[in-house]
Design a protein around this motif. Structure first.
Motif, PDB file in Angstrom:
ATOM      1  N   ILE A 194      -7.653 -55.656  25.861  1.00  0.00           N
ATOM      2  CA  ILE A 194      -6.403 -55.196  25.254  1.00  0.00           C
ATOM      3  C   ILE A 194      -5.349 -56.294  25.297  1.00  0.00           C
ATOM      4  N   ALA A 195      -5.486 -57.218  26.240  1.00  0.00           N
ATOM      5  CA  ALA A 195      -4.528 -58.321  26.340  1.00  0.00           C
ATOM      6  C   ALA A 195      -4.564 -59.230  25.126  1.00  0.00           C
ATOM      7  N   ARG A 215     -15.924 -45.106  29.169  1.00  0.00           N
ATOM      8  CA  ARG A 215     -17.148 -44.495  29.666  1.00  0.00           C
ATOM      9  C   ARG A 215     -18.240 -45.545  29.851  1.00  0.00           C
ATOM     10  N   HIS A 216     -18.119 -46.650  29.124  1.00  0.00           N
ATOM     11  CA  HIS A 216     -19.152 -47.692  29.154  1.00  0.00           C
ATOM     12  C   HIS A 216     -18.645 -49.027  29.697  1.00  0.00           C
ATOM     13  N   LEU A 217     -17.344 -49.257  29.638  1.00  0.00           N
ATOM     14  CA  LEU A 217     -16.778 -50.531  30.066  1.00  0.00           C
ATOM     15  C   LEU A 217     -15.968 -50.340  31.340  1.00  0.00           C
ATOM     16  N   SER A 218     -15.884 -51.383  32.142  1.00  0.00           N
ATOM     17  CA  SER A 218     -15.055 -51.323  33.340  1.00  0.00           C
ATOM     18  C   SER A 218     -13.582 -51.319  32.957  1.00  0.00           C
ATOM     19  N   ALA A 261     -16.756 -60.556  25.760  1.00  0.00           N
ATOM     20  CA  ALA A 261     -17.522 -59.554  25.036  1.00  0.00           C
ATOM     21  C   ALA A 261     -18.986 -59.924  24.840  1.00  0.00           C
ATOM     22  N   ALA A 262     -19.296 -61.201  24.761  1.00  0.00           N
ATOM     23  CA  ALA A 262     -20.649 -61.645  24.412  1.00  0.00           C
ATOM     24  C   ALA A 262     -21.754 -61.025  25.255  1.00  0.00           C
ATOM     25  N   PRO A 263     -21.599 -60.928  26.585  1.00  0.00           N
ATOM     26  CA  PRO A 263     -22.702 -60.352  27.379  1.00  0.00           C
ATOM     27  C   PRO A 263     -22.904 -58.850  27.178  1.00  0.00           C
ATOM     28  N   HIS A 264     -22.042 -58.200  26.419  1.00  0.00           N
ATOM     29  CA  HIS A 264     -22.097 -56.744  26.305  1.00  0.00           C
ATOM     30  C   HIS A 264     -22.340 -56.277  24.870  1.00  0.00           C
ATOM     31  N   LEU A 265     -22.947 -57.127  24.068  1.00  0.00           N
ATOM     32  CA  LEU A 265     -23.128 -56.798  22.649  1.00  0.00           C
ATOM     33  C   LEU A 265     -24.405 -56.025  22.383  1.00  0.00           C
ATOM     34  N   GLY A 266     -24.775 -55.149  23.270  1.00  0.00           N
ATOM     35  CA  GLY A 266     -25.977 -54.344  23.071  1.00  0.00           C
ATOM     36  C   GLY A 266     -25.743 -52.905  23.467  1.00  0.00           C
ATOM     37  N   GLY A 267     -26.411 -51.972  22.780  1.00  0.00           N
ATOM     38  CA  GLY A 267     -26.375 -50.569  23.152  1.00  0.00           C
ATOM     39  C   GLY A 267     -25.000 -49.960  23.127  1.00  0.00           C
ATOM     40  N   GLY A 268     -24.750 -49.097  24.149  1.00  0.00           N
ATOM     41  CA  GLY A 268     -23.483 -48.387  24.227  1.00  0.00           C
ATOM     42  C   GLY A 268     -22.313 -49.302  24.408  1.00  0.00           C
ATOM     43  N   ALA A 292     -18.655 -49.403  22.462  1.00  0.00           N
ATOM     44  CA  ALA A 292     -17.394 -49.370  23.195  1.00  0.00           C
ATOM     45  C   ALA A 292     -16.524 -50.574  22.850  1.00  0.00           C
ATOM     46  N   LEU A 293     -17.136 -51.737  22.692  1.00  0.00           N
ATOM     47  CA  LEU A 293     -16.381 -52.922  22.301  1.00  0.00           C
ATOM     48  C   LEU A 293     -15.769 -52.736  20.920  1.00  0.00           C
ATOM     49  N   GLY A 294     -16.509 -52.102  20.012  1.00  0.00           N
ATOM     50  CA  GLY A 294     -15.963 -51.810  18.696  1.00  0.00           C
ATOM     51  C   GLY A 294     -14.759 -50.888  18.784  1.00  0.00           C
ATOM     52  N   GLU A 295     -14.837 -49.899  19.676  1.00  0.00           N
ATOM     53  CA  GLU A 295     -13.698 -48.992  19.868  1.00  0.00           C
ATOM     54  C   GLU A 295     -12.482 -49.758  20.379  1.00  0.00           C
ATOM     55  N   ILE A 296     -12.698 -50.672  21.321  1.00  0.00           N
ATOM     56  CA  ILE A 296     -11.579 -51.449  21.863  1.00  0.00           C
ATOM     57  C   ILE A 296     -10.977 -52.344  20.784  1.00  0.00           C
ATOM     58  N   MET A 297     -11.807 -52.903  19.917  1.00  0.00           N
ATOM     59  CA  MET A 297     -11.277 -53.736  18.845  1.00  0.00           C
ATOM     60  C   MET A 297     -10.423 -52.904  17.879  1.00  0.00           C
ATOM     61  N   LEU A 298     -10.807 -51.652  17.644  1.00  0.00           N
ATOM     62  CA  LEU A 298      -9.977 -50.772  16.821  1.00  0.00           C
ATOM     63  C   LEU A 298      -8.654 -50.462  17.516  1.00  0.00           C
TER      64      LEU A 298
END
Length: 335
Positions: A101-102, A90-93, A140-147, A151-157
Motif C-alpha cells: 500500500i506504501a 487472508r493470504h498475505l501478511s 510481489a515476485a515470490p508470491h505470483l502463484g495461486g491465492g 490477493a496481490l491483484g486485490e492490493i493493486m486495485l
C-alpha cells in the motif's frame, strides 16, 4: 514543530500504521462484509454526531450539491478498497500488505501525470518512480502463484483506488469540509455493507481478540485517527503533517513481526527501502525560480493527495485548506 505537534505526529504514525495488523486478526474469524461494516459503522457512529453538531443543515446542503463526486470518492476510497484489502489479508501478511500500500504515492504521481498534471518530472522523481516500482516487484515476485496472486491483484486495485480517490477530492470536492465528508462516506459505506454483513454474520460471538480488533479498527484507527489527523493539520500544517505517511509502513512491518510473528526477511527489508526511498523521491517538488529575481517558490501539484485534502498544496501529494476542506494523506486518507 511544537511538542504537541510531535505527539500528534507520533499518534498518527501509529494509528494509520496498525490497521493492517487489526485487519489480519479480525478477518481470520469474521467475514469481509462484517469487518467492513463494523469498521465503517463504528467510525460513523462517532464522527456523524460531531459533524452534525458542528454544521448541521449547511453541511448537508454542501454534501447534496456534491453527491456524485462524493459517491465516486466513497466507492474508490472505502467501499471497494476496504473489502479488497481485508480479503487480500487472508493470504498475505499484514506487513507485506502495508508495504504494498506504501506504493500509493508513486502510482498517484503517475496518474496525475497521465491526467493532465503539467508539472515536469525531473530526474529525481523519475528515479523515485522506478525505485518504488522495483520495490513492489521485489516484494510481489515470490508470491505470483495461486491465492497469493489473486490477493496481490486485490492490493493493486486498492492502490489504484487510493490513488484516484484523492484526485477526485482535490478536483471536485474542494469546498466540502473534512469532517462531514468523512462522516458521510463512512455512513454510506456502512449502509452498503449492512445486508452483506447480516447475511454472513457469525453464528457465535467472536472471541475477545477479534472483537477488540474490530473495535480498534472502527473507533481508534478510523474515528479517533481522523480527529487526531485534523488536529495535526491545524497544529503543523498540511505539508509537515503528511510526513507521517512515510512512517506508516515501518509501523505496519514492526507490528506484524512483533505481534503476529510474521517473518522479517531480507526481501521485505529491501522492498521497504526501495518503496520508501521511491515514495520520497517521487513526491519531491522542484522549486520554481523566478525569472528575473532568482527567488525560489514551491511548485504547486494538484495531482495525488486528499486527506488519509482539497485545494492544492506544494508538498507531498496532499491538498487541504488547513482543516476546512477535505484532508487526506498521500497514501489514502480514509484508512
Amino acid at each position: 514543530m511544537s511538542r504537541r505537534g510531535w505527539v500528534l505526529f507520533a499518534l498518527m504514525s501509529v494509528l494509520w500504521g496498525i490497521p493492517y495488523l487489526l485487519i489480519k486478526v479480525a478477518v481470520e474469524d469474521v467475514s469481509v462484509p462484517v469487518l467492513v461494516f463494523a469498521r465503517t459503522a463504528l467510525g460513523a457512529a462517532v464522527l456523524l454526531p460531531l459533524a452534525l453538531w458542528g454544521g448541521g443543515g449547511g453541511h448537508l446542503r454542501t454534501l447534496r450539491r456534491h453527491w456524485k463526486p462524493l459517491l465516486a470518492f466513497a466507492v474508490l476510497e472505502i467501499i471497494g478498497p476496504w473489502a479488497l484489502l481485508s480479503d487480500a489479508e487472508r493470504h498475505l501478511s499484514s506487513s507485506m500488505t502495508g508495504l504494498l500500500i506504501a506504493a500509493v504515492p508513486i502510482v498517484g504521481v503517475l496518474l496525475a501525470r497521465l491526467t493532465g498534471d503539467a508539472e515536469r518530472l525531473g530526474p529525481a522523481r523519475w528515479c523515485g518512480l522506478l525505485l518504488g516500482l522495483a520495490g513492489v516487484g521485489v516484494l510481489a515476485a515470490p508470491h505470483l502463484g495461486g491465492g497469493s496472486a489473486w490477493a496481490l491483484g486485490e492490493i493493486m486495485l486498492v492502490v489504484l483506488g487510493y490513488s484516484i480517490a484523492p484526485m477526485i477530492a482535490v478536483r471536485r470536492l474542494g469546498d466540502v469540509p473534512s469532517l462531514p465528508m468523512t462522516a458521510a462516506c463512512l455512513t454510506f459505506a456502512a449502509l452498503v455493507y449492512t445486508a452483506p454483513a447480516a447475511a454472513t454474520w457469525p453464528r457465535s460471538l467472536p472471541d475477545g481478540t477479534v472483537l477488540a480488533a474490530l473495535a480498534g479498527l472502527g473507533v481508534v484507527c478510523t474515528a479517533v485517527a481522523f480527529l487526531v489527523f485534523f488536529e495535526l493539520i491545524r497544529e503543523v500544517g498540511t505539508s509537515r503533517a503528511m510526513v507521517f505517511t512515510y512512517v506508516n509502513p515501518a509501523v505496519a512491518v514492526t507490528a506484524g513481526v512483533l505481534l503476529l510473528d510474521e517473518p522479517l526477511t531480507g526481501t521485505i527489508i529491501a522492498a521497504f527501502a526501495l518503496i520508501l526511498c521511491g515514495s520520497v523521491l517521487a513526491t519531491l517538488h522542484r522549486p520554481a525560480r523566478a525569472a528575473e529575481a532568482g527567488a525560489v517558490t514551491p511548485d504547486t501539484d494538484t495531482g495525488t493527495g486528499t486527506g488519509t485534502g482539497t485545494g492544492t498544496d506544494a508538498d507531498t501529494n496532499t491538498a487541504t485548506d488547513e482543516g476546512t476542506g477535505a484532508a487526506q494523506g498521500p497514501d489514502g486518507a480514509l484508512r
